[in-house]
Design a protein around this motif. Structure first.
Motif, PDB file in Angstrom:
ATOM      1  N   PHE A 148       0.799  -1.224   0.000  1.00  0.00           N
ATOM      2  CA  PHE A 148       0.000   0.000   0.000  1.00  0.00           C
ATOM      3  C   PHE A 148       0.834   1.277   0.000  1.00  0.00           C
ATOM      4  O   PHE A 148       0.370   2.315  -0.479  1.00  0.00           O
ATOM      5  CB  PHE A 148      -0.945   0.000   1.208  1.00  0.00           C
ATOM      6  N   VAL A 149       2.038   1.223   0.542  1.00  0.00           N
ATOM      7  CA  VAL A 149       2.832   2.455   0.636  1.00  0.00           C
ATOM      8  C   VAL A 149       4.137   2.396  -0.149  1.00  0.00           C
ATOM      9  O   VAL A 149       4.783   3.433  -0.344  1.00  0.00           O
ATOM     10  CB  VAL A 149       3.142   2.793   2.118  1.00  0.00           C
ATOM     11  N   GLY A 150       4.538   1.204  -0.602  1.00  0.00           N
ATOM     12  CA  GLY A 150       5.831   1.059  -1.255  1.00  0.00           C
ATOM     13  C   GLY A 150       5.970   1.871  -2.526  1.00  0.00           C
ATOM     14  O   GLY A 150       6.994   2.525  -2.756  1.00  0.00           O
ATOM     15  N   ILE A 200      -3.193  -0.586 -13.866  1.00  0.00           N
ATOM     16  CA  ILE A 200      -3.451  -1.830 -13.151  1.00  0.00           C
ATOM     17  C   ILE A 200      -3.915  -1.517 -11.734  1.00  0.00           C
ATOM     18  O   ILE A 200      -3.171  -0.955 -10.939  1.00  0.00           O
ATOM     19  CB  ILE A 200      -2.185  -2.710 -13.095  1.00  0.00           C
ATOM     20  N   SER A 201      -5.138  -1.854 -11.421  1.00  0.00           N
ATOM     21  CA  SER A 201      -5.696  -1.646 -10.091  1.00  0.00           C
ATOM     22  C   SER A 201      -5.795  -2.981  -9.372  1.00  0.00           C
ATOM     23  O   SER A 201      -5.584  -4.048  -9.956  1.00  0.00           O
ATOM     24  CB  SER A 201      -7.083  -1.007 -10.199  1.00  0.00           C
ATOM     25  N   TRP A 202      -6.139  -2.914  -8.087  1.00  0.00           N
ATOM     26  CA  TRP A 202      -6.322  -4.160  -7.337  1.00  0.00           C
ATOM     27  C   TRP A 202      -7.431  -5.008  -7.951  1.00  0.00           C
ATOM     28  O   TRP A 202      -7.320  -6.233  -8.015  1.00  0.00           O
ATOM     29  CB  TRP A 202      -6.641  -3.853  -5.877  1.00  0.00           C
ATOM     30  N   ALA A 203      -8.484  -4.337  -8.390  1.00  0.00           N
ATOM     31  CA  ALA A 203      -9.593  -5.079  -8.997  1.00  0.00           C
ATOM     32  C   ALA A 203      -9.123  -5.815 -10.249  1.00  0.00           C
ATOM     33  O   ALA A 203      -9.502  -6.972 -10.491  1.00  0.00           O
ATOM     34  CB  ALA A 203     -10.736  -4.123  -9.337  1.00  0.00           C
ATOM     35  N   LYS A 204      -8.281  -5.147 -11.053  1.00  0.00           N
ATOM     36  CA  LYS A 204      -7.803  -5.784 -12.283  1.00  0.00           C
ATOM     37  C   LYS A 204      -6.841  -6.918 -11.982  1.00  0.00           C
ATOM     38  O   LYS A 204      -6.832  -7.938 -12.683  1.00  0.00           O
ATOM     39  CB  LYS A 204      -7.127  -4.739 -13.172  1.00  0.00           C
ATOM     40  N   ILE A 205      -6.031  -6.765 -10.927  1.00  0.00           N
ATOM     41  CA  ILE A 205      -5.092  -7.822 -10.570  1.00  0.00           C
ATOM     42  C   ILE A 205      -5.822  -9.106 -10.197  1.00  0.00           C
ATOM     43  O   ILE A 205      -5.402 -10.209 -10.553  1.00  0.00           O
ATOM     44  CB  ILE A 205      -4.182  -7.357  -9.416  1.00  0.00           C
ATOM     45  N   PHE A 206      -6.936  -8.975  -9.508  1.00  0.00           N
ATOM     46  CA  PHE A 206      -7.615 -10.155  -8.982  1.00  0.00           C
ATOM     47  C   PHE A 206      -8.797 -10.626  -9.833  1.00  0.00           C
ATOM     48  O   PHE A 206      -9.409 -11.648  -9.503  1.00  0.00           O
ATOM     49  CB  PHE A 206      -8.110  -9.882  -7.558  1.00  0.00           C
ATOM     50  N   LYS A 207      -9.113  -9.923 -10.912  1.00  0.00           N
ATOM     51  CA  LYS A 207     -10.295 -10.326 -11.674  1.00  0.00           C
ATOM     52  C   LYS A 207     -10.005 -11.416 -12.687  1.00  0.00           C
ATOM     53  O   LYS A 207     -10.913 -11.942 -13.315  1.00  0.00           O
ATOM     54  CB  LYS A 207     -10.901  -9.114 -12.383  1.00  0.00           C
ATOM     55  N   GLY A 208      -8.759 -11.802 -12.845  1.00  0.00           N
ATOM     56  CA  GLY A 208      -8.396 -12.818 -13.828  1.00  0.00           C
ATOM     57  C   GLY A 208      -7.617 -12.204 -14.976  1.00  0.00           C
ATOM     58  O   GLY A 208      -7.404 -11.004 -15.042  1.00  0.00           O
ATOM     59  N   GLY A 209      -7.160 -13.052 -15.884  1.00  0.00           N
ATOM     60  CA  GLY A 209      -6.377 -12.566 -17.011  1.00  0.00           C
ATOM     61  C   GLY A 209      -4.890 -12.600 -16.719  1.00  0.00           C
ATOM     62  O   GLY A 209      -4.426 -13.206 -15.746  1.00  0.00           O
ATOM     63  N   GLN A 210      -4.117 -11.915 -17.550  1.00  0.00           N
ATOM     64  CA  GLN A 210      -2.666 -11.973 -17.453  1.00  0.00           C
ATOM     65  C   GLN A 210      -2.129 -11.328 -16.183  1.00  0.00           C
ATOM     66  O   GLN A 210      -1.126 -11.786 -15.626  1.00  0.00           O
ATOM     67  CB  GLN A 210      -2.042 -11.318 -18.682  1.00  0.00           C
ATOM     68  N   LEU A 239       5.562  -3.548 -14.770  1.00  0.00           N
ATOM     69  CA  LEU A 239       5.960  -2.398 -13.973  1.00  0.00           C
ATOM     70  C   LEU A 239       4.803  -1.835 -13.161  1.00  0.00           C
ATOM     71  O   LEU A 239       4.961  -1.513 -11.983  1.00  0.00           O
ATOM     72  CB  LEU A 239       6.543  -1.310 -14.882  1.00  0.00           C
ATOM     73  N   SER A 240       3.626  -1.732 -13.757  1.00  0.00           N
ATOM     74  CA  SER A 240       2.501  -1.097 -13.076  1.00  0.00           C
ATOM     75  C   SER A 240       2.027  -1.893 -11.865  1.00  0.00           C
ATOM     76  O   SER A 240       1.328  -1.366 -11.010  1.00  0.00           O
ATOM     77  CB  SER A 240       1.332  -0.916 -14.052  1.00  0.00           C
ATOM     78  N   GLY A 268       2.886  -6.844  -6.866  1.00  0.00           N
ATOM     79  CA  GLY A 268       3.141  -8.264  -7.098  1.00  0.00           C
ATOM     80  C   GLY A 268       4.276  -8.798  -6.245  1.00  0.00           C
ATOM     81  O   GLY A 268       4.172  -9.884  -5.650  1.00  0.00           O
ATOM     82  N   ALA A 269       5.376  -8.036  -6.157  1.00  0.00           N
ATOM     83  CA  ALA A 269       6.512  -8.477  -5.349  1.00  0.00           C
ATOM     84  C   ALA A 269       6.144  -8.510  -3.874  1.00  0.00           C
ATOM     85  O   ALA A 269       6.539  -9.426  -3.138  1.00  0.00           O
ATOM     86  CB  ALA A 269       7.710  -7.556  -5.578  1.00  0.00           C
TER      87      ALA A 269
END
Length: 587
Positions: free
Chosen positions: A124-126, A291-301, A436-437, A442-443
């Motif tokens: 959240f802050v990195g 890239i938002s949290w919603a996009k990260i967890f909604k599926g896809g690449q 990058l986004s 992710g890390a």
């Protein structure tokens, strides 16, 4: 703020004192900040509108970044090993009134809960703070926890000190590999993190040596000094990190193009114009994707790439490494049946062996690739744990010394395999595989996954040794065997690719299963083949040029072109109503 080359380029003349850059008021050319490539002239310091850092040669700067990031990981390794040497000491046991196996597991593993919290906080802050500031703040937090542990008067103080130190270490370990990779040349990014792992294991070695050296002391210093000496690492990190450059990719993501240009000039002696443009273009494309949290967890690449990084870190913990790193003296003493002193000596010897095995990984990680190393070493680790399980069971039944010797040999075999394959790659992989986004998110998620499973393993190991005996090691033998097919079917090869090339690979290969996917996308003629791996050249541009050639060749074509790659996979270039339709996998 975009970069534009001005006509009135000027070098800053050198002097024996600090060299201050021109004011940021009005347009300013990064070329005016460009230092002379004459080795005899390197300004001592360089200031930018929002940051400053020492100005060394490229090689010296890269070495300093490696040292700073390595110190972070060395402190991490020291913390992994120091408690295993402390909890078998008579002074510790006496001072804390002979803690039970469950309490021993909790005081050891609560550190990992803190690391988990620190890694989640970094999510959240990195990105807002940047790599350097996140490292500085996390190190201050970790130093506070170390002081609390060293001065602990009761178990509650020790528990809080362990948790706070873990909170800082979680932020450090989520940030340092990303910073190191983003400031390393693509041809050396794998080796960069391997070097971190070498010094990580060096920290483990030092913790074993120090606890062994203080094992004969009959005062509280037997356990207080090994904890307090960690403050040396804190001082080194807080001294070095502020003087070193920020990640150029992070600067570009924050629209600080001029500073990124200066940093790239510091990090390499080569012409950085093409590299700057490639990274900037990649950053702009990633920012447009938002890239938002919603996009990260909604599926896809995005989800796939995030889960791959998390998966390897989880698997690393389930290989059983921290059964041996945290508790090797306890394992040798309680499971194998050796004396306390002999257990400490062998634990130190195995830690040294582990360090050399990790160092040997430098020669293989980029040449052989991630996948072959992971699969081969997982199989060897499975055999090693099977040997430990059988030998400790035989020794437990009849008290013979030979099975104990055999178990020690299998433990050394495990450390060799883990050091070669599983030590560095899971830490490197999230920084490589995430775009990058979402790289910070992710890390940090991957590191958080590592820590929560680290906690589970460390918490349950003393209980498992007490109740399951040899069965505990059999569990890890089975887990390691299961990782061979998992890597074969799911893990994407990243060796020899730049971060931008990895982005293009995922765009061209959306399927989860990778065992039949070649790293070469071939068109209908051999001359159009685009190799995606084993690029060890310094410039790393061949793949980008091949993609651009491919796009130009098919730009404006509305016909469907069918072709098969070397593995027989069917692709087509599908034109819509616009020119230059995208390359799609239509298997």
């Amino acid at each position: 703020m975009s970069y534009q080359r001005l006509q009135d380029e000027a070098e800053i003349s050198g002097s024996s004192s600090f060299n201050v850059l021109p004011s940021a008021k009005g347009p300013r050319s990064p070329a005016s900040l460009h230092h002379s490539r004459n080795p005899s002239f390197i300004p001592l310091a360089q200031f930018t509108p929002r940051s400053w850092h020492l100005r060394w040669s490229a090689a010296t700067t890269q070495a300093a970044i490696s040292l700073a990031a390595g110190t972070v990981m060395c402190l991490f390794g020291y913390e992994q090993g120091v408690f295993g040497g402390i909890i078998v000491g008579q002074q510790f046991i006496k001072y804390f009134h002979d803690p039970s196996p469950s309490l021993t597991g909790f005081v050891t593993s609560i550190y990992d809960l803190g690391c988990f919290a620190g890694a989640v906080l970094t999510v959240f802050v990195g990105e807002r703070l940047g790599r350097k500031r996140m490292l500085i703040i996390s190190t201050i937090i970790m130093g506070s926890g170390i002081v609390m542990q060293t001065a602990a008067q009761n178990m509650q103080h020790l528990l809080w000190g362990r948790f706070i130190a873990g909170l800082g270490n979680g932020g450090n370990t989520a940030t340092a590999p990303v910073w190191h990779v983003e400031t390393s040349h693509q041809s050396a990014k794998g080796q960069a993190v391997v070097k971190e792992m070498i010094v990580n294991v060096l920290g483990l070695v030092l913790s074993n040596v120090i606890t062994l050296a203080f094992s004969g002391i009959t005062t509280e210093a037997q356990w207080r000094f090994p904890l307090g000496i960690q403050l040396i690492y804190v001082v080194i990190i807080l001294t070095m990190v502020p003087m070193l450059p920020e990640s150029p990719r992070w600067l570009l993501a924050r629209n600080r193009d001029d500073e990124a240009k200066v940093v790239l000039e510091i990090l390499t002696e080569d012409d950085i114009e093409d590299q700057f443009k490639e990274i900037r273009e990649s950053v702009r494309q990633e920012q447009a994707a938002q890239i938002s949290w919603a996009k990260i967890f909604k599926g896809g690449q995005a989800t796939r790439r995030m889960l791959l990084g998390m998966l390897l870190q989880i698997c690393q913990q389930l290989t059983g490494i921290n059964v041996l790193c945290y508790y090797l003296p306890l394992v040798l003493h309680r499971s194998v049946g050796l004396s306390e002193l002999t257990s400490r000596i062998l634990a130190t010897a195995n830690a040294v062996w582990f360090m050399f095995a990790t160092a040997a990984c430098l020669f293989f990680i980029e040449r052989l690739g991630r996948r072959p190393l992971l699969m081969t070493m997982a199989a060897v680790q499975s055999v090693a744990f099977l040997g430990i399980a059988i030998s400790t069971e035989i020794g437990h039944d009849n008290g013979a010394h030979i099975p104990g010797i055999v178990a020690t040999v299998f433990i050394a075999m495990y450390f060799l395999a883990f050091g070669l394959g599983w030590g560095a790659t899971p830490w490197l992989y999230p920084a490589e595989v995430n775009s990058l986004s979402m790289r910070t998110k992710g890390a940090a998620l991957a590191t958080a996954s590592d820590w929560i499973f680290n906690y589970l393993v460390v918490q349950t190991t003393p209980i498992g040794i007490h109740y399951l005996h040899w069965g505990l090691y059999l569990v890890f033998a089975v887990l390691n065997a299961s990782f061979v097919p998992l890597v074969y079917f799911l893990i994407v090869e990243t060796a020899g690719k730049s971060l931008e090339q990895i982005d293009r690979w995922f765009a061209a290969n959306p399927g989860w299963l990778v065992h039949k996917v070649s790293d070469t996308i071939s068109m209908h003629s051999d001359e159009s083949r685009v190799p995606l791996k084993h690029h060890y050249s310094d410039d790393g541009e061949s793949m980008v040029k091949d993609f651009e050639r491919m796009e130009r060749r098919y730009d404006g074509s509305l016909e469907t072109v069918r072709h098969r790659n070397s593995s027989g996979n069917l692709y087509k270039m599908q034109g819509d109503e616009e020119e230059g339709g995208p390359l799609r996998d239509v298997r």
